[in-house]
Design a protein around this motif. Structure first.
Motif, PDB file in Angstrom:
ATOM      1  N   VAL A  22       0.879  -0.956   0.011  1.00 19.43           N
ATOM      2  CA  VAL A  22       0.118  -0.062   0.152  1.00 19.43           C
ATOM      3  C   VAL A  22       0.736   1.479   0.320  1.00 19.43           C
ATOM      4  O   VAL A  22       0.268   1.889  -0.465  1.00 19.43           O
ATOM      5  CB  VAL A  22      -1.212  -0.231   1.282  1.00 19.43           C
ATOM      6  CG1 VAL A  22      -2.016  -1.523   1.486  1.00 19.43           C
ATOM      7  CG2 VAL A  22      -0.923   0.065   2.535  1.00 19.43           C
ATOM      8  N   HIS A  23       2.303   1.060   0.247  1.00 22.20           N
ATOM      9  CA  HIS A  23       2.370   2.344   0.053  1.00 22.20           C
ATOM     10  C   HIS A  23       3.180   3.208  -1.536  1.00 22.20           C
ATOM     11  O   HIS A  23       3.692   2.218  -1.980  1.00 22.20           O
ATOM     12  CB  HIS A  23       4.233   2.381   0.892  1.00 22.20           C
ATOM     13  CG  HIS A  23       4.458   1.683   1.995  1.00 22.20           C
ATOM     14  ND1 HIS A  23       3.540   2.410   2.762  1.00 22.20           N
ATOM     15  CD2 HIS A  23       4.079   0.554   2.751  1.00 22.20           C
ATOM     16  CE1 HIS A  23       3.705   1.715   4.344  1.00 22.20           C
ATOM     17  NE2 HIS A  23       4.225   0.856   4.223  1.00 22.20           N
ATOM     18  N   ALA A  24       2.475   4.024  -1.685  1.00 27.20           N
ATOM     19  CA  ALA A  24       2.711   5.013  -2.062  1.00 27.20           C
ATOM     20  C   ALA A  24       4.680   5.634  -2.570  1.00 27.20           C
ATOM     21  O   ALA A  24       4.792   6.079  -1.684  1.00 27.20           O
ATOM     22  CB  ALA A  24       2.331   6.130  -2.997  1.00 27.20           C
ATOM     23  N   TRP A  25       4.445   4.992  -3.558  1.00 28.17           N
ATOM     24  CA  TRP A  25       6.759   5.250  -3.082  1.00 28.17           C
ATOM     25  C   TRP A  25       7.033   4.992  -2.936  1.00 28.17           C
ATOM     26  O   TRP A  25       8.414   5.154  -2.597  1.00 28.17           O
ATOM     27  CB  TRP A  25       6.554   6.916  -3.520  1.00 28.17           C
ATOM     28  CG  TRP A  25       6.798   7.804  -5.019  1.00 28.17           C
ATOM     29  CD1 TRP A  25       6.009   9.136  -4.839  1.00 28.17           C
ATOM     30  CD2 TRP A  25       6.688   7.171  -5.881  1.00 28.17           C
ATOM     31  NE1 TRP A  25       5.918   9.461  -6.151  1.00 28.17           N
ATOM     32  CE2 TRP A  25       6.379   8.915  -7.412  1.00 28.17           C
ATOM     33  CE3 TRP A  25       7.880   6.278  -6.769  1.00 28.17           C
ATOM     34  CZ2 TRP A  25       7.077   8.564  -8.096  1.00 28.17           C
ATOM     35  CZ3 TRP A  25       8.808   6.684  -7.992  1.00 28.17           C
ATOM     36  CH2 TRP A  25       7.641   7.907  -8.224  1.00 28.17           C
ATOM     37  N   GLY A  26       6.976   4.076  -1.587  1.00 27.53           N
ATOM     38  CA  GLY A  26       7.774   3.347  -0.330  1.00 27.53           C
ATOM     39  C   GLY A  26       7.843   4.367   1.033  1.00 27.53           C
ATOM     40  O   GLY A  26       7.792   5.579   0.109  1.00 27.53           O
ATOM     41  N   GLN A  27       8.553   4.345   1.393  1.00 28.44           N
ATOM     42  CA  GLN A  27       8.640   5.077   2.686  1.00 28.44           C
ATOM     43  C   GLN A  27      10.389   6.012   1.743  1.00 28.44           C
ATOM     44  O   GLN A  27      10.177   7.370   2.389  1.00 28.44           O
ATOM     45  CB  GLN A  27       9.496   4.235   3.723  1.00 28.44           C
ATOM     46  CG  GLN A  27       8.566   3.966   4.760  1.00 28.44           C
ATOM     47  CD  GLN A  27       8.871   3.456   6.034  1.00 28.44           C
ATOM     48  OE1 GLN A  27       9.570   2.722   6.526  1.00 28.44           O
ATOM     49  NE2 GLN A  27       7.454   3.326   6.858  1.00 28.44           N
ATOM     50  N   ILE A 137       0.265  11.807  -6.599  1.00 28.73           N
ATOM     51  CA  ILE A 137      -0.163  11.826  -7.454  1.00 28.73           C
ATOM     52  C   ILE A 137       0.733  12.118  -8.944  1.00 28.73           C
ATOM     53  O   ILE A 137       0.787  11.755 -10.292  1.00 28.73           O
ATOM     54  CB  ILE A 137      -0.644  13.269  -7.220  1.00 28.73           C
ATOM     55  CG1 ILE A 137      -1.994  13.518  -9.180  1.00 28.73           C
ATOM     56  CG2 ILE A 137       0.283  14.562  -7.039  1.00 28.73           C
ATOM     57  CD1 ILE A 137      -2.674  14.968  -8.035  1.00 28.73           C
ATOM     58  N   HIS A 138       2.210  11.697  -8.560  1.00 26.19           N
ATOM     59  CA  HIS A 138       3.805  11.914  -9.010  1.00 26.19           C
ATOM     60  C   HIS A 138       3.953  10.401  -9.673  1.00 26.19           C
ATOM     61  O   HIS A 138       4.752  10.200 -10.435  1.00 26.19           O
ATOM     62  CB  HIS A 138       4.258  13.021  -8.615  1.00 26.19           C
ATOM     63  CG  HIS A 138       4.063  14.259  -8.690  1.00 26.19           C
ATOM     64  ND1 HIS A 138       3.009  14.381  -8.093  1.00 26.19           N
ATOM     65  CD2 HIS A 138       4.447  15.354 -10.083  1.00 26.19           C
ATOM     66  CE1 HIS A 138       3.177  16.282  -8.355  1.00 26.19           C
ATOM     67  NE2 HIS A 138       4.345  16.632  -9.992  1.00 26.19           N
ATOM     68  N   GLN A 139       3.283   9.687  -8.515  1.00 24.93           N
ATOM     69  CA  GLN A 139       4.043   8.135  -9.774  1.00 24.93           C
ATOM     70  C   GLN A 139       2.854   7.641  -9.971  1.00 24.93           C
ATOM     71  O   GLN A 139       1.312   7.412 -10.159  1.00 24.93           O
ATOM     72  CB  GLN A 139       3.590   6.836  -8.411  1.00 24.93           C
ATOM     73  CG  GLN A 139       4.387   6.360  -7.931  1.00 24.93           C
ATOM     74  CD  GLN A 139       3.462   4.787  -8.546  1.00 24.93           C
ATOM     75  OE1 GLN A 139       3.177   5.076  -9.782  1.00 24.93           O
ATOM     76  NE2 GLN A 139       3.259   3.948  -7.927  1.00 24.93           N
ATOM     77  N   THR A 242      12.788   8.454 -15.325  1.00 24.07           N
ATOM     78  CA  THR A 242      10.996   9.163 -15.814  1.00 24.07           C
ATOM     79  C   THR A 242      11.272   8.712 -13.630  1.00 24.07           C
ATOM     80  O   THR A 242      10.227   9.730 -12.948  1.00 24.07           O
ATOM     81  CB  THR A 242       9.781   8.397 -15.738  1.00 24.07           C
ATOM     82  OG1 THR A 242      10.740   8.324 -16.891  1.00 24.07           O
ATOM     83  CG2 THR A 242       8.662   8.458 -15.668  1.00 24.07           C
ATOM     84  N   VAL A 243      11.286   7.594 -12.873  1.00 23.80           N
ATOM     85  CA  VAL A 243      11.419   8.215 -11.609  1.00 23.80           C
ATOM     86  C   VAL A 243      11.787   9.173 -10.909  1.00 23.80           C
ATOM     87  O   VAL A 243      10.831   9.979  -9.376  1.00 23.80           O
ATOM     88  CB  VAL A 243      11.744   6.521 -10.934  1.00 23.80           C
ATOM     89  CG1 VAL A 243      12.023   6.434  -9.670  1.00 23.80           C
ATOM     90  CG2 VAL A 243      11.195   5.495 -11.507  1.00 23.80           C
ATOM     91  N   GLU A 244      12.773   9.421 -11.517  1.00 25.51           N
ATOM     92  CA  GLU A 244      13.449  11.101 -10.457  1.00 25.51           C
ATOM     93  C   GLU A 244      13.140  11.931 -10.966  1.00 25.51           C
ATOM     94  O   GLU A 244      13.341  12.897 -10.131  1.00 25.51           O
ATOM     95  CB  GLU A 244      15.289  10.377 -10.449  1.00 25.51           C
ATOM     96  CG  GLU A 244      15.680   9.540 -10.209  1.00 25.51           C
ATOM     97  CD  GLU A 244      17.296   9.196 -10.391  1.00 25.51           C
ATOM     98  OE1 GLU A 244      18.200   9.885 -11.180  1.00 25.51           O
ATOM     99  OE2 GLU A 244      17.621   8.312  -9.833  1.00 25.51           O
ATOM    100  N   GLN A 248      11.868  14.161  -8.462  1.00 27.93           N
ATOM    101  CA  GLN A 248      12.058  15.857  -8.329  1.00 27.93           C
ATOM    102  C   GLN A 248      10.901  17.237  -8.379  1.00 27.93           C
ATOM    103  O   GLN A 248      10.830  17.726  -7.581  1.00 27.93           O
ATOM    104  CB  GLN A 248      13.357  16.279  -9.447  1.00 27.93           C
ATOM    105  CG  GLN A 248      14.802  15.444  -9.529  1.00 27.93           C
ATOM    106  CD  GLN A 248      15.346  16.093 -10.523  1.00 27.93           C
ATOM    107  OE1 GLN A 248      14.544  15.744 -11.353  1.00 27.93           O
ATOM    108  NE2 GLN A 248      16.292  15.961 -10.444  1.00 27.93           N
ATOM    109  N   GLN A 249       9.837  16.873  -9.576  1.00 27.29           N
ATOM    110  CA  GLN A 249       8.961  17.542  -9.438  1.00 27.29           C
ATOM    111  C   GLN A 249       8.090  17.519  -8.712  1.00 27.29           C
ATOM    112  O   GLN A 249       7.199  18.591  -8.185  1.00 27.29           O
ATOM    113  CB  GLN A 249       7.642  17.158 -11.466  1.00 27.29           C
ATOM    114  CG  GLN A 249       8.753  17.190 -12.324  1.00 27.29           C
ATOM    115  CD  GLN A 249       8.160  16.498 -13.722  1.00 27.29           C
ATOM    116  OE1 GLN A 249       7.302  15.766 -13.247  1.00 27.29           O
ATOM    117  NE2 GLN A 249       8.306  17.279 -14.701  1.00 27.29           N
TER     118      GLN A 249
END
Length: 264
Positions: A22-27, A137-139, A242-244, A248-249
């Protein structure tokens, strides 16, 4: 080993197993975004946020909305972490979740943070949600397809281990570098003024549209010799930029929004 220790270890392992999807982007991802935003706050915004948080950093509070998801008192908040929209739908045609979604939640918590009548306790909770949802929302898969639950139903392997596409984007693409969130932030915080200028001034819907556009590429899966999706170094190489970029954004935009919210 004593029974109590065995029970505690088993409980801890089970808790980790249950909570990890359930962790978005992880911790790490959320903390990177919080740290980057903190480093770009104005002095006025930083002072006002400190009054609300008693010095708790944005990185610290960024994971709280995931940590409370096992609390039955917060089950109603689960839909707030994402929004579903098909490729051929627009924000005018899509059927929104009446229980809320990530765009509605960002708008709602922004209003809470601006309201002078709201208590510091409620503002602290609102700020933690806001920080977290700017990350979510950026993931790309948090603006996902409803039919596969944002990639959660896309089963695959990560270096031979069973997982799903959503989990890969939440944490594995960030965590494979084995950096702390402060180290990772230092690696990506050199951002040009030109890039910052092109990222700021956009709406929550603009951010969501970016994720919607980016999500198609996440489904281009690396396969093994048996023609089964087994993501390894090629997938990491293809998608780390893309992840980075999204980290950043999210960090820059979070700072931008908080600087505006707490400008007076």
């Amino acid at each position: 080993m004593k029974p109590a220790v065995i029970l505690f270890s088993a409980t801890l392992a089970l808790s980790s197993l249950v909570s990890s999807p359930v962790h978005a982007w992880g911790q790490n991802g959320h903390r990177i975004i919080g740290e980057l935003a903190q480093n770009n706050l104005s002095a006025v915004a930083q002072d006002k946020i400190n009054q609300i948080t008693q010095g708790e950093s944005l990185a610290q509070m960024s994971t709280w909305p995931d940590e409370i998801r096992s609390d039955k008192n917060w089950h109603h908040a689960s839909p707030w972490h994402y929004v579903s929209i098909a490729d051929d739908e627009t924000w005018d045609t899509v059927k929104r979740n009446p229980k809320g979604d990530i765009i509605e939640s960002l708008e709602r918590f922004e209003k809470v943070l601006k309201d002078p009548k709201v208590s510091n306790k409620d503002k602290r909770d609102a700020l933690a949600f806001y920080v977290h949802f700017v990350g979510d929302i950026h993931q790309p898969l948090h603006v996902g397809h409803s039919h596969d639950h944002g990639g959660n139903k896309v089963k695959l392997k990560w270096f031979g281990e069973d997982t799903n596409l959503h989990s890969v984007w939440d944490s594995k693409l960030v965590d494979h570098k084995q950096l702390s969130y402060t180290e990772y932030t230092k690696f990506i915080e050199r951002i040009s003024d030109k890039d910052i200028k092109s990222w700021v001034g956009k709406s929550y819907y603009d951010w969501a549209d970016e994720s919607k556009t980016l999500r198609e590429a996440t489904y281009e899966l690396e396969k093994n010799r048996d023609d089964q999706p087994d993501l390894r170094w090629q997938y990491i190489f293809d998608h780390t930029p893309t992840v980075e970029l999204r980290l950043q954004q999210a960090g820059i935009r979070l700072a931008e929004k908080l600087n505006i919210i707490f400008s007076k």
